[in-house]
Design a protein around this motif. Structure first.
Motif, PDB file in Angstrom:
ATOM      1  N   GLU A 110      -4.594   1.820   2.481  1.00  0.00           N
ATOM      2  CA  GLU A 110      -4.124   1.568   3.853  1.00  0.00           C
ATOM      3  C   GLU A 110      -4.778   0.261   4.272  1.00  0.00           C
ATOM      4  N   ARG A 154       5.351  -2.916   4.949  1.00  0.00           N
ATOM      5  CA  ARG A 154       5.007  -1.726   3.932  1.00  0.00           C
ATOM      6  C   ARG A 154       6.033  -1.768   2.887  1.00  0.00           C
ATOM      7  N   PHE A 165      -3.523  -2.665   2.329  1.00  0.00           N
ATOM      8  CA  PHE A 165      -2.287  -3.156   2.942  1.00  0.00           C
ATOM      9  C   PHE A 165      -2.441  -3.861   4.023  1.00  0.00           C
TER      10      PHE A 165
END
Length: 585
Positions: A113, A92, A116
């Motif tokens: 998200e 992250r 990611f």
């Protein structure tokens, strides 16, 4: 440790590339220092600011390239990394550095998200070369996993059509192109955002978090013996159970090793679908929701224990490694095939060249045969013409002989004139013989002079060697005599220089004498040729009349300046002056 380092480098590469604002391949030192500090923090590596300053301390204040940063990264960070850090936090941090610069501004069906997680999955499936790309085989594998997780059917034809339009020059997709491909819904039509997000999360848990299986089951307590519903997560060496699937409240772990085992239990105490997990110090009783789930969990746990006994990696990592090895093998086979094709092409070209050479040789042979046949015919014609010419010439000679017989009477009248000519010829022959004798004498004189010059040159060389030896001995004397010897050396060097000049003069004179010798030799050859010519003429007429030899004459002196240029006394005087001059030198 090598595979862990490779996985970390991929995420760090994204961060480094994002810091390269002008795409020059270099990043400022201040940004690298911040990046290094953040990496040490998330990787739980002791941060050494002194080493960081020492590594980047130089006179060059400019940016640092990836190759310049790698030695510090390997030595002070990656080599110290242990497998005790939070991989999600590390990824992250790197994602935060690169997402704003690279993520597409087009609206996507997935959240940031989810993007990611796709980015992390890309790093896991991408090739181990930079810039990072994911090849079409891995794209197909990922899309199949997502489609299976969404409960849809895989559309192979659609993917094949996508591959046809794929840019061959790129050989794969970057992380951001993969995110855009999944986010635009091209392979998830008919699925809502939540379904796609759940599918991405499931694939992320399997590939990245090594979650082999997860789900709700009932677990029997060790103290109160009561049954409680828990969310179980199976990983390669552990089973963790939580209060709920949000994984916020962890209640415990079941550590797995090669000594553990799983067994099915009969229904009891009103609980069905029971199975038992035996470990070294504890035993866990678990109840699945149905028989299918029970069998799936028993099989998954049994497979995990079996992999621990074999020391094998998780199935998805092993499958990824097999796919990479298969691609390498296929690439090697393709390269070998291309090499063989090139060899065949070269051999074919060689054969074609040989055939062309043979064809040219055949054409040349045919041309030569035609040329030889033409020459043969031409020779035959020439021979016939030559025979005709010779026959005509013989006829003409016969006529000439008849005319010569008629002319004998006139030739008799010319006989007396020819006798006088022969007498003159003998006189000239005598003079030529005298010239030849004098030339031989001059040649002998020059040869003696050259021998004397060579002898003088040898004596001078011996004297020079003697002076050189004396000079070498004088150099080895004591320091007290050094000045005197130095003076003597100077004098001897002067004498040596003079001797060298004399030697050069002798060499020049020797060359001049050699030139004179060559000139005399040429005159001698000319006189010999002249004598031979006269002898031949005399031999031709010798049968006609007996030659009357002339009387003796005084010998002539032949020199380089011509016959009788000097008297014998003048020549002796010149030789005497020359000897005196050589003695003086």
């Amino acid at each position: 440790m090598g595979s862990l380092k490779d996985e970390l480098l991929k995420a760090i590469w994204h961060a480094f590339t994002a810091l390269d604002q002008d795409h020059s391949g270099k990043v400022s030192k201040s940004q690298l220092k911040v990046l290094s500090h953040n990496l040490c923090t998330v990787l739980k590596v002791p941060h050494d600011p002194v080493a960081l300053e020492e590594h980047f301390r130089d006179d060059d204040e400019g940016p640092v390239s990836n190759q310049g940063y790698m030695p510090y990264l390997n030595r002070f960070i990656l080599e110290k990394v242990q497998d005790n850090f939070d991989k999600i936090e590390f990824n992250r941090m790197c994602w935060t550095l690169c997402v704003k610069k690279n993520l597409t501004k087009n609206p996507l069906l997935i959240t940031e998200e989810d993007a990611f997680k796709v980015w992390v999955i890309f790093n896991f499936l991408s090739e181990d070369k930079y810039p990072l790309i994911i090849v079409s085989e891995e794209i197909e594998y990922l899309l199949k996993k997502l489609t299976e997780a969404m409960g849809g059917g895989w559309q192979q034809e659609q993917f094949e059509h996508y591959k046809i339009n794929f840019d061959d020059s790129k050989n794969g997709l970057s992380a951001w192109e993969l995110i855009e491909l999944i986010g635009n819904g091209q392979f998830s039509k008919g699925m809502d955002r939540q379904t796609v997000s759940m599918a991405i999360n499931e694939v992320f848990n399997e590939l990245i978090l090594d979650v082999l299986k997860q789900g709700y089951m009932m677990k029997k307590g060790h103290r109160r013996k009561n049954w409680t519903e828990r969310w179980f997560v199976l990983k390669p060496n552990i089973i963790s159970y939580y209060v709920s699937e949000d994984l916020k409240d962890k209640k415990g772990d079941i550590l797995l090793d090669e000594n553990c085992c799983v067994e099915s239990l009969p229904d009891k105490d009103g609980k069905k679908c029971l199975f038992l997990v035996k470990c070294f110090d504890k035993t866990f009783e678990i109840s699945a929701s149905d028989k299918k789930k029970k069998q799936e969990w028993i099989q998954a746990i049994h497979s995990t224990i079996h992999l621990l006994k074999l020391g094998s990696p998780p199935p998805h990592k092993e499958a990824r490694q097999r796919r990479k090895e298969l691609r390498k093998k296929q690439l090697a086979e393709q390269e070998e095939l291309e090499r063989q094709m090139k060899e065949l092409q070269v051999a074919n070209d060689s054969k074609q060249q040989e055939l062309e050479a043979v064809r040219k040789k055949l054409e040349e042979a045919a041309s030569r045969a035609a040329e030889e046949e033409k020459k043969r015919l031409q020779t035959q014609v020439e021979l016939q013409a030559r025979f005709s010419t010779e026959l005509e010439r013989e006829k003409l000679i016969r006529q000439q002989m008849e005319e010569q017989v008629a002319q004998k009477s006139s030739e008799l009248e010319q006989y007396l004139q020819r006798v006088r000519e022969l007498e003159d010829m003998y006189l000239k022959l005598q003079e030529a013989l005298e010239d030849e004798r004098q030339a031989r004498q001059d040649e002998e004189t020059v040869r003696k002079l050259q021998a004397r010059l060579l002898e003088e040159e040898s004596s001078k060389r011996a004297e020079l060697e003697k002076w050189h030896l004396e000079q070498q001995q004088a150099i080895q004397t004591t320091e007290a005599e050094k000045q005197e010897l130095e003076n003597q050396r100077v004098l001897k060097e002067q004498a040596l220089q003079e001797a060298m000049e004399q030697l050069e003069q002798l060499e020049l004179e020797r060359k001049q004498a050699l030139e004179q010798y060559e000139e005399v030799k040429k005159k001698l050859e000319m006189a010999a040729d002249k004598t031979k010519s006269w002898k031949d003429k005399v031999a031709h007429h010798e049968g006609l009349i007996r030659l009357i030899e002339p009387g003796s004459k005084n010998p002539h002196l032949i020199t380089n300046w011509g016959p009788a240029a000097f008297t014998e006394a003048e020549l002796e005087e010149r030789e005497k002056n020359w000897k005196e001059k050589k003695t003086t030198e």
